[in-house]
Motif scaffolding. Sequence first.
Motif, PDB file in Angstrom:
ATOM      1  N   ALA A  18       3.427   3.127   9.232  1.00 58.31           N
ATOM      2  CA  ALA A  18       2.755   1.881   9.636  1.00 58.31           C
ATOM      3  C   ALA A  18       2.254   1.145   8.392  1.00 58.31           C
ATOM      4  O   ALA A  18       1.032   1.022   8.173  1.00 58.31           O
ATOM      5  N   PRO A  19       3.152   0.685   7.544  1.00 57.07           N
ATOM      6  CA  PRO A  19       2.712  -0.030   6.335  1.00 57.07           C
ATOM      7  C   PRO A  19       1.978  -1.326   6.696  1.00 57.07           C
ATOM      8  O   PRO A  19       2.294  -1.986   7.686  1.00 57.07           O
ATOM      9  N   GLU A  20       0.982  -1.626   5.886  1.00 59.85           N
ATOM     10  CA  GLU A  20       0.173  -2.836   6.026  1.00 59.85           C
ATOM     11  C   GLU A  20      -0.716  -2.822   7.276  1.00 59.85           C
ATOM     12  O   GLU A  20      -1.365  -3.812   7.580  1.00 59.85           O
ATOM     13  N   ALA A  21      -0.729  -1.696   8.015  1.00 58.02           N
ATOM     14  CA  ALA A  21      -1.634  -1.594   9.159  1.00 58.02           C
ATOM     15  C   ALA A  21      -2.995  -1.115   8.674  1.00 58.02           C
ATOM     16  O   ALA A  21      -3.102  -0.348   7.712  1.00 58.02           O
ATOM     17  N   SER A  22      -4.028  -1.572   9.315  1.00 56.23           N
ATOM     18  CA  SER A  22      -5.375  -1.138   8.937  1.00 56.23           C
ATOM     19  C   SER A  22      -5.579   0.331   9.363  1.00 56.23           C
ATOM     20  O   SER A  22      -5.079   0.766  10.401  1.00 56.23           O
ATOM     21  N   ILE A  23      -6.331   1.054   8.518  1.00 55.44           N
ATOM     22  CA  ILE A  23      -6.563   2.489   8.758  1.00 55.44           C
ATOM     23  C   ILE A  23      -8.068   2.731   8.744  1.00 55.44           C
ATOM     24  O   ILE A  23      -8.786   2.232   7.868  1.00 55.44           O
ATOM     25  N   ALA A  24      -8.522   3.547   9.702  1.00 53.61           N
ATOM     26  CA  ALA A  24      -9.937   3.913   9.789  1.00 53.61           C
ATOM     27  C   ALA A  24     -10.068   5.430   9.676  1.00 53.61           C
ATOM     28  O   ALA A  24      -9.452   6.176  10.448  1.00 53.61           O
ATOM     29  N   VAL A  25     -10.857   5.875   8.701  1.00 49.86           N
ATOM     30  CA  VAL A  25     -11.134   7.302   8.506  1.00 49.86           C
ATOM     31  C   VAL A  25     -12.599   7.532   8.853  1.00 49.86           C
ATOM     32  O   VAL A  25     -13.485   6.873   8.297  1.00 49.86           O
TER      33      VAL A  25
END
Length: 565
Positions: free
Chosen positions: A315-322
Amino acid sequence: MKALDVRKHLGAPGMWPRRRILGETALALVLAPLAALSLMDQGAARMAAAAVAAVVLCVLRRAFPATVLVLTGAVAGVLGAFGVVLMVVSWSAGARIEAPRRALALFTASYVLYAALSVHHASFDLSVLQTLLFTTLAFLATTVVPGLASRNRAQRRALLRALHEHNAQLLREREMIASHARLRERQRIAHDMHDSLGHQLALIAVHTGALEVDRDLTDGQRQAVGVLREASVAAMHELREVVGILSDGTPDLTHGREGEGRGVAGIEGLVAASRGARAVVELKRTGEVRPLAPAADHAAYRIVQEALTNALKHAPEASIAVELRYEPDSLVVEVANGPVPVTAGGGRRPVVSGGQGLTGLQERARLVGGMVHAGPGGEGGFRVAGVLPYGPRPRREVTTFVDAANDFRAQSDGVVSGDGGADIDWSGPPDRQRELDIAMGRKRKGLVIGCGAALLAFVILGVLAVVLVVDLVGKESDKLLIEPSVYDSVKVGDAETAVRDKLPHGESFLASTLNDEGPVAPKGAKCSSYLSTADWPDQGDKVPAYRFCFRDGRLIEKKAFLSKS
């Protein structure tokens, strides 16, 4: 010194468990009355002494089997009731006297004393040969047979114990061979990884390092190349760590340069590296920070690392939440990415994936007592969440296949060692083959020879006993039976010598019983009783008998009476 020796043997650790105390007490309650009854006509003091002697011999038989066997044989020769005590003592001696020659010598000594004293204190009017024969048969039945049976039982148990230990040794050797095979294969894999991947990562690090200082690159390009160089260096450190684990099975996740930043503390570095790859990554922590066990700490780092890698690939350029949530009993690690933007789909190369990353994360979490969930998230994204306990993994119930001394799998402690779980004893195999050979070979032959000899002696003595019993019955019948005509031919007042000449010579040992059953004898008279050869009218269980009483050399009375058959 003797008293100290007795105290040492009787007070040895484990000598008197509760079950043995109960058994010895019950045995003493049986043997003491039997021994006392043998001296019932000799006074209470002697009866009490016999009862005490039986109890003492019974108690000492385990600690001093040889001495008690010989001593009890001598006592049983004088007091016939001690034959039961001799049977119990011989059972203990047969199992505890290990050397066959010593056992044979001690049983022989006990027999000699038993037979000699039995002949000397014979209570029946039998010849020496007859007494010796019956004494030998009694000794075989009450002493030799229990001794051989006990010896056979003890040797069978020793054989089973030797077989069990031999089998445990075979299992240890088999596990050792399997462990060596696993170690060799892992070393081969480690060498291949070091030679192939190590070389390729080193080239990447060198080339990216050179490219980073190229003046023709823009600042953005130089920053991207720096991220690649740091990733290659980190990959080299991790490869070195994996190679070490495969080589000797002793990973160090908390100390050393290679272990730095491989826990929750290193997650921030992972997020920073992902942001350097032009990804939008948000890190959030909630709850009170608590330390984790080293294995769980490392598992949290790997979950975030794998989830971020998958998000950047798929999922390139997708926002990621850790998010790291410190719950009361466990740490929840969650990595979620949003849907892939529509503008990022064009011209993207196929992603190479081994398909084992998430499976490996689930196994890591399981080993520390946690779990991992991976699946689609809201609005078309993807979510990876792990739950990791703070403390060490709770001990699980295990099944032990061998005893604790031979716990070659370390099952009791639930240890997972570097060679796949095998806790190998490197001190060398114990010498059990010799014990096994002795148990199956020489002892078995000795037992067969001993039992065969005892059986042969028993048969021979049995045949002799039958012959002597027939002869004894014939002789005793001649001494005990008279014709009615003899009874009628003698008159009261006849001389004793003349009457004795008409009666059988010698007196049978059965005559005393007839004297007791007859009428009251005249005072001061010496009486002799005999059975009649005549057939009297049916009197039930009684038979006709005659009695002649003499005094002062004259026949003073003759009586005919009925005696119990």
